[in-house]
Design a protein around this motif. Structure first.
Motif, mmCIF file in Angstrom:
data_model
loop_
_atom_site.group_PDB
_atom_site.id
_atom_site.type_symbol
_atom_site.label_atom_id
_atom_site.label_comp_id
_atom_site.label_asym_id
_atom_site.label_seq_id
_atom_site.Cartn_x
_atom_site.Cartn_y
_atom_site.Cartn_z
ATOM 1 N N LEU A 1 0.815 -1.216 0.000
ATOM 2 C CA LEU A 1 0.000 0.000 0.000
ATOM 3 C C LEU A 1 0.847 1.264 0.000
ATOM 4 N N VAL A 2 1.901 1.271 0.788
ATOM 5 C CA VAL A 2 2.716 2.485 0.902
ATOM 6 C C VAL A 2 3.307 2.875 -0.455
ATOM 7 N N PRO A 3 4.032 1.988 -1.137
ATOM 8 C CA PRO A 3 4.541 2.392 -2.456
ATOM 9 C C PRO A 3 3.436 2.646 -3.476
ATOM 10 N N TYR A 4 2.316 1.929 -3.371
ATOM 11 C CA TYR A 4 1.229 2.184 -4.310
ATOM 12 C C TYR A 4 0.730 3.619 -4.176
ATOM 13 N N GLY A 5 0.692 4.124 -2.937
ATOM 14 C CA GLY A 5 0.265 5.509 -2.743
ATOM 15 C C GLY A 5 1.133 6.484 -3.504
ATOM 16 N N GLY A 6 2.455 6.265 -3.491
ATOM 17 C CA GLY A 6 3.354 7.159 -4.211
ATOM 18 C C GLY A 6 3.318 6.966 -5.707
ATOM 19 N N LEU A 7 3.232 5.716 -6.159
ATOM 20 C CA LEU A 7 3.201 5.439 -7.599
ATOM 21 C C LEU A 7 1.908 5.949 -8.231
ATOM 22 N N ARG A 8 0.815 5.808 -7.517
ATOM 23 C CA ARG A 8 -0.460 6.315 -8.038
ATOM 24 C C ARG A 8 -0.463 7.844 -8.032
ATOM 25 N N ASP A 9 0.207 8.430 -7.050
ATOM 26 C CA ASP A 9 0.253 9.880 -6.945
ATOM 27 C C ASP A 9 0.945 10.501 -8.156
ATOM 28 N N ILE A 10 1.959 9.840 -8.700
ATOM 29 C CA ILE A 10 2.656 10.378 -9.881
ATOM 30 C C ILE A 10 2.062 9.850 -11.182
ATOM 31 N N GLU A 11 0.910 9.199 -11.073
ATOM 32 C CA GLU A 11 0.150 8.738 -12.236
ATOM 33 C C GLU A 11 0.975 7.815 -13.130
ATOM 34 N N LEU A 12 1.642 6.874 -12.496
ATOM 35 C CA LEU A 12 2.387 5.880 -13.272
ATOM 36 C C LEU A 12 1.419 5.074 -14.125
ATOM 37 N N ARG A 13 1.738 4.919 -15.399
ATOM 38 C CA ARG A 13 0.833 4.238 -16.318
ATOM 39 C C ARG A 13 1.510 3.035 -16.965
ATOM 40 N N ALA A 14 0.663 2.136 -17.482
ATOM 41 C CA ALA A 14 1.163 0.948 -18.175
ATOM 42 C C ALA A 14 2.037 1.365 -19.350
ATOM 43 N N GLY A 15 3.153 0.673 -19.500
ATOM 44 C CA GLY A 15 4.057 0.952 -20.600
ATOM 45 C C GLY A 15 5.138 1.962 -20.279
ATOM 46 N N GLN A 16 5.012 2.684 -19.167
ATOM 47 C CA GLN A 16 6.029 3.656 -18.800
ATOM 48 C C GLN A 16 7.186 2.967 -18.077
ATOM 49 N N THR A 17 8.309 3.665 -18.024
ATOM 50 C CA THR A 17 9.498 3.146 -17.344
ATOM 51 C C THR A 17 9.730 3.950 -16.072
ATOM 52 N N VAL A 18 9.912 3.243 -14.956
ATOM 53 C CA VAL A 18 10.133 3.892 -13.667
ATOM 54 C C VAL A 18 11.386 3.312 -13.019
ATOM 55 N N VAL A 19 12.203 4.190 -12.464
ATOM 56 C CA VAL A 19 13.338 3.762 -11.649
ATOM 57 C C VAL A 19 12.875 3.716 -10.199
ATOM 58 N N ILE A 20 13.131 2.612 -9.521
ATOM 59 C CA ILE A 20 12.786 2.467 -8.113
ATOM 60 C C ILE A 20 14.078 2.259 -7.334
ATOM 61 N N ALA A 21 14.287 3.144 -6.360
ATOM 62 C CA ALA A 21 15.526 3.061 -5.593
ATOM 63 C C ALA A 21 15.312 3.587 -4.171
ATOM 64 N N PRO A 22 15.953 2.960 -3.205
ATOM 65 C CA PRO A 22 16.601 1.655 -3.272
ATOM 66 C C PRO A 22 15.533 0.561 -3.350
ATOM 67 N N ALA A 23 15.789 -0.470 -4.137
ATOM 68 C CA ALA A 23 14.771 -1.497 -4.389
ATOM 69 C C ALA A 23 15.037 -2.799 -3.656
ATOM 70 N N SER A 24 16.141 -2.881 -2.935
ATOM 71 C CA SER A 24 16.493 -4.159 -2.325
ATOM 72 C C SER A 24 15.929 -4.345 -0.918
ATOM 73 N N GLY A 25 15.295 -3.318 -0.361
ATOM 74 C CA GLY A 25 14.680 -3.426 0.954
ATOM 75 C C GLY A 25 13.222 -3.852 0.855
ATOM 76 N N PRO A 26 12.530 -3.983 1.999
ATOM 77 C CA PRO A 26 11.137 -4.461 1.968
ATOM 78 C C PRO A 26 10.177 -3.525 1.246
ATOM 79 N N PHE A 27 10.278 -2.205 1.476
ATOM 80 C CA PHE A 27 9.367 -1.279 0.805
ATOM 81 C C PHE A 27 9.746 -1.092 -0.659
#
Length: 376
Positions: free
Chosen positions: A176-202
């Motif tokens: 839920l926490v990352p979904y809140g941020g990803l939805r806030d920036i209107e991430l859409r299908a087919g787009q490319t997003v960098v997620i960092a740091p990605a190796s932790g739980p969130f």
């Protein structure tokens, strides 16, 4: 109040009276549903990786004491207040720990975790919703419960269900926490997003959510073994790449640029990463008009390339947690099979009496799929 006369007078709960002393299991009065709330039998309460630091005072979070700790959870409604029109006893629900004032939604706090930054939020936590889910029962605001399609989620696969366990459903809190941020920036299908740091739980949860939303993901992290494991575990092959954070900003930028135009950058770094080079590296590789979601737990200011952001029309978004409608949408994604929680297999399950073991286990498990729950 439905089924109230069937409730026990007392219940077991983990009670914290001081951060200088460990909490203890106590027998306390069972809370009762009131207007605007319901009573829920807690089935699986999430334990986050830094639970120990929250309740031993290391993180210095403000909250009243004594308190019954806890986070978001999965539970079953046992009694409802007289104004409930949808929820009823027997319903399986997701319990959200982000509580908002009804007459001022800007007064928002994390139940039993952080009283937040406004006098109204602190008052609401202290006087009304102080105690939470590390107990047999929890009184929850009606709007903090989301009805779950139990047959669809936990039913056998032969009958059209997903065969998920209750503890796996608890991972809704993690995504839920990352979904809140990803939805806030209107991430859409087919787009490319960098997620960092990605190796932790969130960060790992953010990768899973972004892929489920249809995006292509570039996952960054310092631990290359964790990145490789993350890529191997994802149920959406072909849309995830990994890039190591080396500390060499020029080299890291060059690696990111190999994957073409980047539409968004999602940052959810821990407090100690506020000076990491990855922040600037990720920003400098964004296309014109890209978006940035800042959800990291940084306590210090972070360096950003102002001239680049200005000339590239980059939009910066700050997000704390998520909105109420985000929960409904995310649950639909799970119920419709868009977000596959069957990836979450490694769940540490502990009874309430083993709360210390649960907290210690959570502190050691840093992978996105290493869920720990307390089952009172």
């Amino acid at each position: 109040m439905a089924a109230q006369n069937q409730l026990p007078d007392k219940m077991k709960a983990l009670v914290l009276r001081s951060t200088s002393e460990p909490p203890a299991i106590e027998t306390v009065p069972t809370p009762q549903p009131t207007l605007g709330s319901a009573l829920v039998r807690v089935l699986a309460a999430s334990v986050i990786s830094y639970t120990r630091d929250v309740y031993n005072g290391k993180r210095n979070y403000p909250y009243p004491m004594p308190i019954i700790p806890g986070f978001s959870a999965i539970g079953r409604v046992v009694a409802v207040g007289p104004d409930a029109t949808k929820l009823k006893p027997g319903d399986l629900v997701f319990i959200d720990c982000t509580v908002r004032s009804r007459d001022d939604p800007t007064d928002v706090f994390l139940a039993a975790v952080h009283e937040s930054y406004t006098p109204g939020a602190a008052k609401l936590m202290k006087d009304v919703f102080r105690d939470w889910t590390f107990a047999e029962y929890c009184r929850v605001p009606l709007e903090n419960m989301t009805l779950l399609d139990e047959r669809r989620l936990t039913g056998s696969r032969g009958d059209g269900g997903f065969g998920l366990g209750i503890e796996q459903l608890g991972f809704v809190a993690g995504v839920l926490v990352p979904y809140g941020g990803l939805r806030d920036i209107e991430l859409r299908a087919g787009q490319t997003v960098v997620i960092a740091p990605a190796s932790g739980p969130f960060g790992g949860a953010a990768v899973l959510v972004a892929l489920a939303m249809g995006a292509r993901v570039i996952a960054m992290g310092r631990n290359t073994e964790s990145l490789a494991y993350l890529k191997q575990k994802m149920p959406y092959p072909g849309r995830i790449e990994t890039v190591a954070i080396t500390g060499d900003m020029e080299a890291d930028c060059a690696e990111l640029k190999k994957y073409g135009p980047i539409d968004a950058y999602f940052d959810i770094g821990p407090p100690e990463a506020y000076a990491s080079t990855h922040i600037k590296s990720c920003i400098l590789t964004l296309r014109h008009g890209a978006r940035i979601s800042l959800m990291g737990g940084y306590r210090e200011d972070i360096p950003i390339p102002h001239v680049f952001i200005m000339h590239k029309n980059i939009r910066l978004y700050g997000k704390w947690m998520y909105e109420r409608e985000d929960i409904v949408d995310l649950v639909k994604m799970v119920e419709n099979g868009v977000l596959d929680l069957r990836t979450i297999e490694n769940a540490g399950q502990f009874p309430l009496e083993q709360w210390k073991e649960a907290w210690d286990d959570a502190a050691e498990k840093t992978g996105f799929d290493q869920l720990v729950v307390i089952k009172p």
